[in-house]
Design a protein around this motif. Structure first.
Motif, PDB file in Angstrom:
ATOM      1  N   TRP A  15       0.838  -1.206   0.000  1.00  0.00           N
ATOM      2  CA  TRP A  15       0.000   0.000   0.000  1.00  0.00           C
ATOM      3  C   TRP A  15       0.871   1.253   0.000  1.00  0.00           C
ATOM      4  O   TRP A  15       0.595   2.209  -0.732  1.00  0.00           O
ATOM      5  CB  TRP A  15      -0.938  -0.018   1.203  1.00  0.00           C
ATOM      6  CG  TRP A  15      -1.836   1.166   1.256  1.00  0.00           C
ATOM      7  CD1 TRP A  15      -2.936   1.415   0.499  1.00  0.00           C
ATOM      8  CD2 TRP A  15      -1.680   2.304   2.117  1.00  0.00           C
ATOM      9  NE1 TRP A  15      -3.478   2.624   0.834  1.00  0.00           N
ATOM     10  CE2 TRP A  15      -2.734   3.189   1.831  1.00  0.00           C
ATOM     11  CE3 TRP A  15      -0.772   2.640   3.103  1.00  0.00           C
ATOM     12  CZ2 TRP A  15      -2.883   4.396   2.485  1.00  0.00           C
ATOM     13  CZ3 TRP A  15      -0.918   3.852   3.761  1.00  0.00           C
ATOM     14  CH2 TRP A  15      -1.974   4.712   3.444  1.00  0.00           C
ATOM     15  N   GLN A  18       2.397   1.762  -3.420  1.00  0.00           N
ATOM     16  CA  GLN A  18       1.395   2.280  -4.359  1.00  0.00           C
ATOM     17  C   GLN A  18       1.173   3.772  -4.122  1.00  0.00           C
ATOM     18  O   GLN A  18       1.045   4.543  -5.074  1.00  0.00           O
ATOM     19  CB  GLN A  18       0.080   1.530  -4.232  1.00  0.00           C
ATOM     20  CG  GLN A  18      -0.954   2.034  -5.219  1.00  0.00           C
ATOM     21  CD  GLN A  18      -2.303   1.371  -5.055  1.00  0.00           C
ATOM     22  OE1 GLN A  18      -2.531   0.634  -4.106  1.00  0.00           O
ATOM     23  NE2 GLN A  18      -3.197   1.640  -5.981  1.00  0.00           N
ATOM     24  N   THR A  22       1.842   6.611  -6.928  1.00  0.00           N
ATOM     25  CA  THR A  22       0.765   7.518  -7.335  1.00  0.00           C
ATOM     26  C   THR A  22       1.211   8.965  -7.178  1.00  0.00           C
ATOM     27  O   THR A  22       0.954   9.801  -8.043  1.00  0.00           O
ATOM     28  CB  THR A  22      -0.503   7.243  -6.512  1.00  0.00           C
ATOM     29  OG1 THR A  22      -0.891   5.890  -6.717  1.00  0.00           O
ATOM     30  CG2 THR A  22      -1.636   8.166  -6.905  1.00  0.00           C
ATOM     31  N   SER A  80       0.958   0.488 -14.901  1.00  0.00           N
ATOM     32  CA  SER A  80       1.592   0.810 -13.627  1.00  0.00           C
ATOM     33  C   SER A  80       1.659   2.314 -13.427  1.00  0.00           C
ATOM     34  O   SER A  80       1.474   3.098 -14.355  1.00  0.00           O
ATOM     35  CB  SER A  80       3.005   0.212 -13.570  1.00  0.00           C
ATOM     36  OG  SER A  80       3.918   1.039 -14.234  1.00  0.00           O
ATOM     37  N   VAL A  81       1.976   2.702 -12.213  1.00  0.00           N
ATOM     38  CA  VAL A  81       2.114   4.119 -11.897  1.00  0.00           C
ATOM     39  C   VAL A  81       3.448   4.666 -12.390  1.00  0.00           C
ATOM     40  O   VAL A  81       3.717   5.848 -12.246  1.00  0.00           O
ATOM     41  CB  VAL A  81       1.974   4.371 -10.374  1.00  0.00           C
ATOM     42  CG1 VAL A  81       0.575   4.068  -9.912  1.00  0.00           C
ATOM     43  CG2 VAL A  81       3.007   3.573  -9.601  1.00  0.00           C
TER      44      VAL A  81
END
Length: 142
Positions: A15, A18, A22, A80-81
């Motif tokens: 998390w 991510q 982001t 993907s970011v």
């Protein structure tokens, strides 16, 4: 350490990764938009997106001059970011009408959807810019 504790730690790490990814992608988006606004003070900008069910997502930025010529077209696509905007220079200098009519060749469904959304956004902005302002007495008297 028990299995559920290890799973919880792993979930927290994923998390956090991510969230950082982001943040990096949003920073890149802001940099690209800032560059566009510094480079061109006139014209119109449209941003469109498309999401694939299991495929890659697409974000497209389209910059058009006041006379309808494409100044910049950049696409960010991927799963993907870590994806970045890539300029598509082959469309620069072409009329917006040509891009509207032809879109992207081949089976570029996501790109074409994002492009149509960006063009719709530009069309709405152009129509608002050309409409007279009823609150401005100089225009209302003319």
């Amino acid at each position: 350490m028990q299995l559920w504790q290890l799973g919880l730690i792993l979930l927290a790490v994923v998390w956090a990764l991510q969230a950082v990814g982001t943040w990096m992608q949003m920073k890149h988006y802001r940099e690209v938009m800032g560059d566009i606004s510094r480079r061109w003070s006139d014209g119109f900008v449209g941003a469109g997106n498309a999401r694939g069910r299991l495929g890659k997502g697409v974000i497209l930025i389209l910059v058009v001059s006041p006379d309808g010529i494409v100044r910049r077209l950049a696409v960010m696509e991927g799963r993907s970011v870590m994806a970045k905007f890539k300029p598509l220079t082959e469309f620069e200098g072409k009329p917006l009408a040509e891009l509207r009519d032809n879109g992207f060749p081949g089976k570029e469904k996501g790109r074409n959807l994002a492009l149509s959304r960006a063009i719709e956004q530009i069309d709405r902005t152009r129509s608002k810019a050309s409409a007279p302002d009823p609150t401005n007495p100089q225009i209302a008297q003319a």
